[in-house]
Design a protein around this motif. Structure first.
Motif, PDB file in Angstrom:
ATOM      1  N   MET A 181     -37.685  -5.496  48.428  1.00  0.00           N
ATOM      2  CA  MET A 181     -37.423  -4.308  49.529  1.00  0.00           C
ATOM      3  C   MET A 181     -36.310  -4.533  50.288  1.00  0.00           C
ATOM      4  SD  MET A 181     -40.134  -3.626  52.716  1.00  0.00           S
ATOM      5  CE  MET A 181     -41.544  -2.905  51.495  1.00  0.00           C
ATOM      6  N   ARG A 182     -35.450  -3.543  50.642  1.00  0.00           N
ATOM      7  CA  ARG A 182     -34.205  -3.558  51.265  1.00  0.00           C
ATOM      8  C   ARG A 182     -34.395  -3.277  52.735  1.00  0.00           C
ATOM      9  NH1 ARG A 182     -29.275  -5.830  50.291  1.00  0.00           N
ATOM     10  NH2 ARG A 182     -27.396  -4.249  51.281  1.00  0.00           N
ATOM     11  N   VAL A 183     -33.975  -4.348  53.464  1.00  0.00           N
ATOM     12  CA  VAL A 183     -34.152  -4.413  54.772  1.00  0.00           C
ATOM     13  C   VAL A 183     -32.589  -4.534  55.658  1.00  0.00           C
ATOM     14  CG1 VAL A 183     -34.999  -5.761  56.911  1.00  0.00           C
ATOM     15  CG2 VAL A 183     -36.361  -5.743  54.680  1.00  0.00           C
ATOM     16  N   LEU A 184     -32.523  -3.887  56.608  1.00  0.00           N
ATOM     17  CA  LEU A 184     -31.324  -3.751  57.240  1.00  0.00           C
ATOM     18  C   LEU A 184     -31.782  -4.433  58.708  1.00  0.00           C
ATOM     19  CD1 LEU A 184     -29.107  -0.494  58.163  1.00  0.00           C
ATOM     20  CD2 LEU A 184     -29.110  -2.762  59.529  1.00  0.00           C
ATOM     21  N   LEU A 185     -31.228  -5.566  58.969  1.00  0.00           N
ATOM     22  CA  LEU A 185     -31.369  -6.519  60.210  1.00  0.00           C
ATOM     23  C   LEU A 185     -30.348  -5.992  61.037  1.00  0.00           C
ATOM     24  CD1 LEU A 185     -32.416  -8.429  62.301  1.00  0.00           C
ATOM     25  CD2 LEU A 185     -31.558 -10.185  60.773  1.00  0.00           C
ATOM     26  N   HIS A 186     -30.467  -5.427  62.228  1.00  0.00           N
ATOM     27  CA  HIS A 186     -29.446  -4.708  63.114  1.00  0.00           C
ATOM     28  C   HIS A 186     -29.240  -5.759  64.234  1.00  0.00           C
ATOM     29  CE1 HIS A 186     -27.651  -1.036  64.852  1.00  0.00           C
ATOM     30  NE2 HIS A 186     -26.794  -1.369  64.584  1.00  0.00           N
ATOM     31  N   TYR A 187     -28.634  -6.856  63.836  1.00  0.00           N
ATOM     32  CA  TYR A 187     -28.263  -8.089  64.673  1.00  0.00           C
ATOM     33  C   TYR A 187     -27.437  -8.898  63.788  1.00  0.00           C
ATOM     34  CZ  TYR A 187     -28.781 -10.607  68.850  1.00  0.00           C
ATOM     35  OH  TYR A 187     -28.233 -11.408  70.041  1.00  0.00           O
ATOM     36  N   ALA A 188     -26.698  -9.830  64.407  1.00  0.00           N
ATOM     37  CA  ALA A 188     -25.749 -10.499  63.678  1.00  0.00           C
ATOM     38  C   ALA A 188     -26.650 -11.959  63.668  1.00  0.00           C
ATOM     39  CB  ALA A 188     -24.427 -11.025  64.526  1.00  0.00           C
ATOM     40  N   MET A 189     -27.612 -12.021  62.789  1.00  0.00           N
ATOM     41  CA  MET A 189     -28.472 -12.972  62.540  1.00  0.00           C
ATOM     42  C   MET A 189     -28.725 -13.140  61.081  1.00  0.00           C
ATOM     43  SD  MET A 189     -30.368 -15.643  63.560  1.00  0.00           S
ATOM     44  CE  MET A 189     -30.193 -15.644  65.388  1.00  0.00           C
ATOM     45  N   ASP A 190     -28.846 -14.327  60.478  1.00  0.00           N
ATOM     46  CA  ASP A 190     -28.999 -14.395  58.983  1.00  0.00           C
ATOM     47  C   ASP A 190     -30.707 -14.765  58.801  1.00  0.00           C
ATOM     48  OD1 ASP A 190     -26.600 -14.031  58.224  1.00  0.00           O
ATOM     49  OD2 ASP A 190     -26.241 -16.158  58.357  1.00  0.00           O
ATOM     50  N   TYR A 191     -31.305 -13.955  57.855  1.00  0.00           N
ATOM     51  CA  TYR A 191     -32.695 -14.310  57.528  1.00  0.00           C
ATOM     52  C   TYR A 191     -32.752 -14.754  55.997  1.00  0.00           C
ATOM     53  CZ  TYR A 191     -37.543 -13.513  56.319  1.00  0.00           C
ATOM     54  OH  TYR A 191     -38.779 -13.662  55.828  1.00  0.00           O
ATOM     55  N   ALA A 192     -33.428 -16.086  56.018  1.00  0.00           N
ATOM     56  CA  ALA A 192     -33.290 -16.665  54.489  1.00  0.00           C
ATOM     57  C   ALA A 192     -34.712 -16.740  53.910  1.00  0.00           C
ATOM     58  CB  ALA A 192     -32.987 -18.297  54.905  1.00  0.00           C
ATOM     59  N   GLY A 193     -35.643 -15.902  54.304  1.00  0.00           N
ATOM     60  CA  GLY A 193     -37.014 -15.946  53.827  1.00  0.00           C
ATOM     61  C   GLY A 193     -37.451 -15.425  52.639  1.00  0.00           C
ATOM     62  N   PRO A 194     -38.312 -15.695  51.893  1.00  0.00           N
ATOM     63  CA  PRO A 194     -38.519 -15.236  50.475  1.00  0.00           C
ATOM     64  C   PRO A 194     -38.703 -13.794  50.495  1.00  0.00           C
ATOM     65  CG  PRO A 194     -40.398 -16.665  50.914  1.00  0.00           C
ATOM     66  CD  PRO A 194     -39.421 -16.423  52.207  1.00  0.00           C
ATOM     67  N   GLU A 222     -41.561 -14.064  61.469  1.00  0.00           N
ATOM     68  CA  GLU A 222     -42.761 -14.164  61.090  1.00  0.00           C
ATOM     69  C   GLU A 222     -43.812 -12.768  60.877  1.00  0.00           C
ATOM     70  OE1 GLU A 222     -47.051 -16.713  61.493  1.00  0.00           O
ATOM     71  OE2 GLU A 222     -45.372 -17.004  62.926  1.00  0.00           O
ATOM     72  N   VAL A 223     -43.617 -12.135  62.192  1.00  0.00           N
ATOM     73  CA  VAL A 223     -44.179 -10.585  62.290  1.00  0.00           C
ATOM     74  C   VAL A 223     -43.572  -9.559  61.276  1.00  0.00           C
ATOM     75  CG1 VAL A 223     -44.988  -8.879  63.763  1.00  0.00           C
ATOM     76  CG2 VAL A 223     -45.139 -11.290  64.323  1.00  0.00           C
ATOM     77  N   ALA A 224     -42.258  -9.669  61.524  1.00  0.00           N
ATOM     78  CA  ALA A 224     -41.430  -8.704  60.697  1.00  0.00           C
ATOM     79  C   ALA A 224     -41.382  -8.731  59.170  1.00  0.00           C
ATOM     80  CB  ALA A 224     -39.801  -8.757  61.087  1.00  0.00           C
ATOM     81  N   ALA A 225     -41.486  -9.970  58.619  1.00  0.00           N
ATOM     82  CA  ALA A 225     -41.688 -10.129  57.155  1.00  0.00           C
ATOM     83  C   ALA A 225     -43.221  -9.892  56.729  1.00  0.00           C
ATOM     84  CB  ALA A 225     -41.506 -11.611  56.865  1.00  0.00           C
ATOM     85  N   GLU A 226     -44.226 -10.125  57.644  1.00  0.00           N
ATOM     86  CA  GLU A 226     -45.655  -9.762  57.267  1.00  0.00           C
ATOM     87  C   GLU A 226     -45.694  -8.235  57.115  1.00  0.00           C
ATOM     88  OE1 GLU A 226     -49.467  -9.778  56.526  1.00  0.00           O
ATOM     89  OE2 GLU A 226     -48.084 -11.258  56.177  1.00  0.00           O
ATOM     90  N   ASN A 227     -45.074  -7.574  58.127  1.00  0.00           N
ATOM     91  CA  ASN A 227     -45.216  -6.026  57.941  1.00  0.00           C
ATOM     92  C   ASN A 227     -44.474  -5.477  56.811  1.00  0.00           C
ATOM     93  OD1 ASN A 227     -47.058  -5.173  59.881  1.00  0.00           O
ATOM     94  ND2 ASN A 227     -45.505  -4.810  61.410  1.00  0.00           N
ATOM     95  N   CYS A 228     -43.426  -6.178  56.297  1.00  0.00           N
ATOM     96  CA  CYS A 228     -42.744  -5.713  55.115  1.00  0.00           C
ATOM     97  C   CYS A 228     -43.585  -5.957  53.875  1.00  0.00           C
ATOM     98  CB  CYS A 228     -41.544  -6.297  54.966  1.00  0.00           C
ATOM     99  SG  CYS A 228     -40.238  -6.009  55.990  1.00  0.00           S
ATOM    100  N   ARG A 229     -44.348  -6.972  53.946  1.00  0.00           N
ATOM    101  CA  ARG A 229     -45.419  -7.210  52.821  1.00  0.00           C
ATOM    102  C   ARG A 229     -46.544  -6.413  53.032  1.00  0.00           C
ATOM    103  NH1 ARG A 229     -43.910 -12.676  54.078  1.00  0.00           N
ATOM    104  NH2 ARG A 229     -45.467 -12.789  55.814  1.00  0.00           N
ATOM    105  N   ARG A 230     -47.019  -5.981  54.191  1.00  0.00           N
ATOM    106  CA  ARG A 230     -48.001  -5.082  54.319  1.00  0.00           C
ATOM    107  C   ARG A 230     -47.580  -3.389  53.910  1.00  0.00           C
ATOM    108  NH1 ARG A 230     -52.425  -6.033  58.517  1.00  0.00           N
ATOM    109  NH2 ARG A 230     -52.447  -8.314  58.745  1.00  0.00           N
ATOM    110  N   LEU A 231     -46.203  -3.171  54.179  1.00  0.00           N
ATOM    111  CA  LEU A 231     -45.710  -1.772  53.652  1.00  0.00           C
ATOM    112  C   LEU A 231     -45.702  -1.849  52.192  1.00  0.00           C
ATOM    113  CD1 LEU A 231     -44.410   0.819  55.033  1.00  0.00           C
ATOM    114  CD2 LEU A 231     -42.241  -0.595  54.488  1.00  0.00           C
ATOM    115  N   ALA A 232     -45.394  -3.037  51.656  1.00  0.00           N
ATOM    116  CA  ALA A 232     -45.335  -2.712  50.225  1.00  0.00           C
ATOM    117  C   ALA A 232     -46.543  -2.855  49.418  1.00  0.00           C
ATOM    118  CB  ALA A 232     -44.429  -3.968  49.637  1.00  0.00           C
ATOM    119  N   ALA A 233     -47.737  -3.182  50.112  1.00  0.00           N
ATOM    120  CA  ALA A 233     -48.975  -3.279  49.507  1.00  0.00           C
ATOM    121  C   ALA A 233     -49.678  -2.049  50.132  1.00  0.00           C
ATOM    122  CB  ALA A 233     -49.866  -4.518  50.157  1.00  0.00           C
ATOM    123  N   GLY A 234     -49.255  -1.125  50.879  1.00  0.00           N
ATOM    124  CA  GLY A 234     -49.920  -0.084  51.367  1.00  0.00           C
ATOM    125  C   GLY A 234     -50.962  -0.523  52.384  1.00  0.00           C
TER     126      GLY A 234
END
Length: 302
Positions: free
Chosen positions: A1-14, A282-294
């Protein structure tokens, strides 16, 4: 899933393809929008023009609580979900509200300037400050941040009162708004910006505060009529203010609040801690997982 983080911060989660973009870099942001399925949004306003450049966009995930910077109607018209994360930044914001209240009471800005100029000792009597202990702190709002701050100010010996849109007459600390203002030596703002709260603290209501009161705002700038606040501070009727938010952001260097040495400021950064970022991701990644799973999203707003 392609995510755009609108802030100058790196995310290294799987499991996620996250591209970050500074909020001020409109050119890079525009170049990333066409492939974005999710935007992790901080503060730069998002509207219809942005959504039209993002045909794959399925979710705007607010990193924080307030969604006033997202055009919710435009998102809904395009089938884009919007979610936030209430409480994720509450500890950081409550601590900052306490920090700003203490800094305003103790005239930290003026002392800092004198100290840096080599003129801080002996301390000028005109900068004699006050203690939070023994004062009444009025909390405009009754949510998580206000509740945390209440515990903090009571721990240093202050009396805490609060107001909410829904009356709570069974709670001896609850007051209607005007009554709260009349009793508040320090007023701390903790309500979202809506049509009802825009300029809620106007000249009339600011005049209800006791002479020498302090105003702290870590919520949204436009809840307070900035021109009326400047007038009250410049006249000396209010002793000071601690402000993390402004009516227009980023605040211009010409903002008249910055010319007052009884005002302590931050650039809408009360939430900005390592711990807050960890909770956000933690919350943002969880919601991406939920979005992918419907699956149902956490804290869906629209």
């Amino acid at each position: 899933m392609r995510v755009l983080l609108h802030y100058a911060m790196d995310y290294a989660g799987p499991g996620l393809d996250v591209a970050s973009c500074p909020e001020q870099d409109d050119e890079r942001f525009a170049s990333l929008l066409p492939d974005a399925e999710v935007i992790w949004h901080v503060l730069r306003p998002l509207g219809a023009a942005d959504f039209d450049r993002a045909p794959k966009l399925r979710l705007v995930q607010k990193l924080g609580t307030g969604v006033n910077t997202i055009d919710l109607d435009a998102a809904a018209e395009r089938g884009i979900a919007v979610a936030n994360m209430p409480g994720a930044n509450a500890q950081a914001v409550a601590e900052t509200a306490l920090l700003l209240a203490l800094a305003a009471l103790r005239r930290v800005r003026a002392f800092d300037a004198l100290t840096r100029a080599g003129r801080g000792w002996p301390a000028p009597p005109s900068l004699t400050g006050g203690e939070l202990g023994g004062r009444t702190v009025g909390l405009l709002g009754g949510g998580r941040i206000a509740t945390l701050l209440r515990g903090m100010v009571e721990a240093v010996g202050a009396r805490a009162l609060f107001t909410t849109r829904t009356p709570r007459p069974s709670d001896p600390s609850w007051r209607p708004l005007d009554g709260l203002l009349r009793e508040s030596d320090v007023l701390s703002v903790h309500v979202p910006l809506t049509a009802e709260t825009h300029h809620l603290l106007d000249a009339r209501r600011l005049a209800l505060l006791p002479e020498g009161a302090i105003v702290v705002n870590t919520a949204r700038g436009a809840v307070v009529d900035e021109a009326a606040l400047v007038a009250a501070l410049a006249s000396g009727r209010l002793a000071g203010a601690g402000l993390d938010v402004f009516e227009r952001e980023p605040a211009a260097a010409s903002n008249p609040l910055f010319a007052l040495d009884n005002v302590v400021t931050m650039p809408h950064a009360s939430w900005l801690t390592h711990e807050t970022w960890a909770r956000y991701f933690e919350v943002a990644a969880e919601n991406c997982r939920r979005l992918a799973a419907g699956a149902p999203l956490l804290h869906r707003v629209r």
